[in-house]
Design a protein around this motif. Structure first.
Motif, mmCIF file in Angstrom:
data_model
loop_
_atom_site.group_PDB
_atom_site.id
_atom_site.type_symbol
_atom_site.label_atom_id
_atom_site.label_comp_id
_atom_site.label_asym_id
_atom_site.label_seq_id
_atom_site.Cartn_x
_atom_site.Cartn_y
_atom_site.Cartn_z
ATOM 1 N N THR A 41 0.835 -1.204 0.000
ATOM 2 C CA THR A 41 0.000 0.000 0.000
ATOM 3 C C THR A 41 0.869 1.254 0.000
ATOM 4 N N LEU A 42 1.965 1.220 0.753
ATOM 5 C CA LEU A 42 2.896 2.358 0.799
ATOM 6 C C LEU A 42 3.447 2.664 -0.585
ATOM 7 N N ILE A 43 3.877 1.648 -1.300
ATOM 8 C CA ILE A 43 4.447 1.856 -2.633
ATOM 9 C C ILE A 43 3.398 2.418 -3.590
ATOM 10 N N LYS A 44 2.169 1.915 -3.521
ATOM 11 C CA LYS A 44 1.100 2.443 -4.380
ATOM 12 C C LYS A 44 0.835 3.919 -4.090
ATOM 13 N N LEU A 46 2.871 6.140 -2.614
ATOM 14 C CA LEU A 46 4.025 6.971 -2.980
ATOM 15 C C LEU A 46 4.137 7.138 -4.490
ATOM 16 N N ALA A 47 3.802 6.102 -5.255
ATOM 17 C CA ALA A 47 3.841 6.200 -6.714
ATOM 18 C C ALA A 47 2.866 7.263 -7.193
ATOM 19 N N LYS A 48 1.705 7.279 -6.594
ATOM 20 C CA LYS A 48 0.701 8.288 -6.947
ATOM 21 C C LYS A 48 1.167 9.690 -6.526
ATOM 22 N N TYR A 49 1.750 9.802 -5.326
ATOM 23 C CA TYR A 49 2.208 11.088 -4.782
ATOM 24 C C TYR A 49 3.323 11.701 -5.635
ATOM 25 N N PHE A 50 4.290 10.861 -6.047
ATOM 26 C CA PHE A 50 5.428 11.351 -6.832
ATOM 27 C C PHE A 50 5.213 11.253 -8.337
ATOM 28 N N SER A 51 4.082 10.708 -8.763
ATOM 29 C CA SER A 51 3.763 10.524 -10.186
ATOM 30 C C SER A 51 4.832 9.711 -10.915
ATOM 31 N N VAL A 52 5.161 8.576 -10.326
ATOM 32 C CA VAL A 52 6.110 7.645 -10.937
ATOM 33 C C VAL A 52 5.474 6.258 -10.940
ATOM 34 N N PRO A 53 5.965 5.349 -11.776
ATOM 35 C CA PRO A 53 5.426 3.986 -11.774
ATOM 36 C C PRO A 53 5.756 3.255 -10.467
#
Length: 72
Positions: A41-44, A46-53
């Motif tokens: 969940t953390l990785i998902k 953070l990916a959304k927050y930083f706009s990275v895959p």
């Protein structure tokens, strides 16, 4: 590559990211730290927050701790 220090608060009532003054992030997660659910969940989030895959984010240190270092 960028590195960030993360403080994770699992089992919260809502999911949010709060930036700190010293370039750390405090991340509140609904997921419990059971079988790696909180890390996924953390990785998902953070990916959304930083706009990275999602695949570009790695937990470099602290996979089983609330204090983590991530790299992307």
């Amino acid at each position: 590559m960028a590195r960030h220090e993360i403080i994770v608060k699992p089992g919260s009532s809502q999911e949010k990211i709060i930036p700190g003054a010293d370039d750390t992030l405090t991340v509140y997660l609904r997921a419990k730290p059971h079988d790696g659910e909180a890390n996924v969940t953390l990785i998902k989030l953070l990916a959304k927050y930083f706009s990275v895959p999602k695949t570009s984010i790695q937990i470099v240190r602290g996979a089983k701790s609330r204090h983590k270092t991530i790299e992307f």
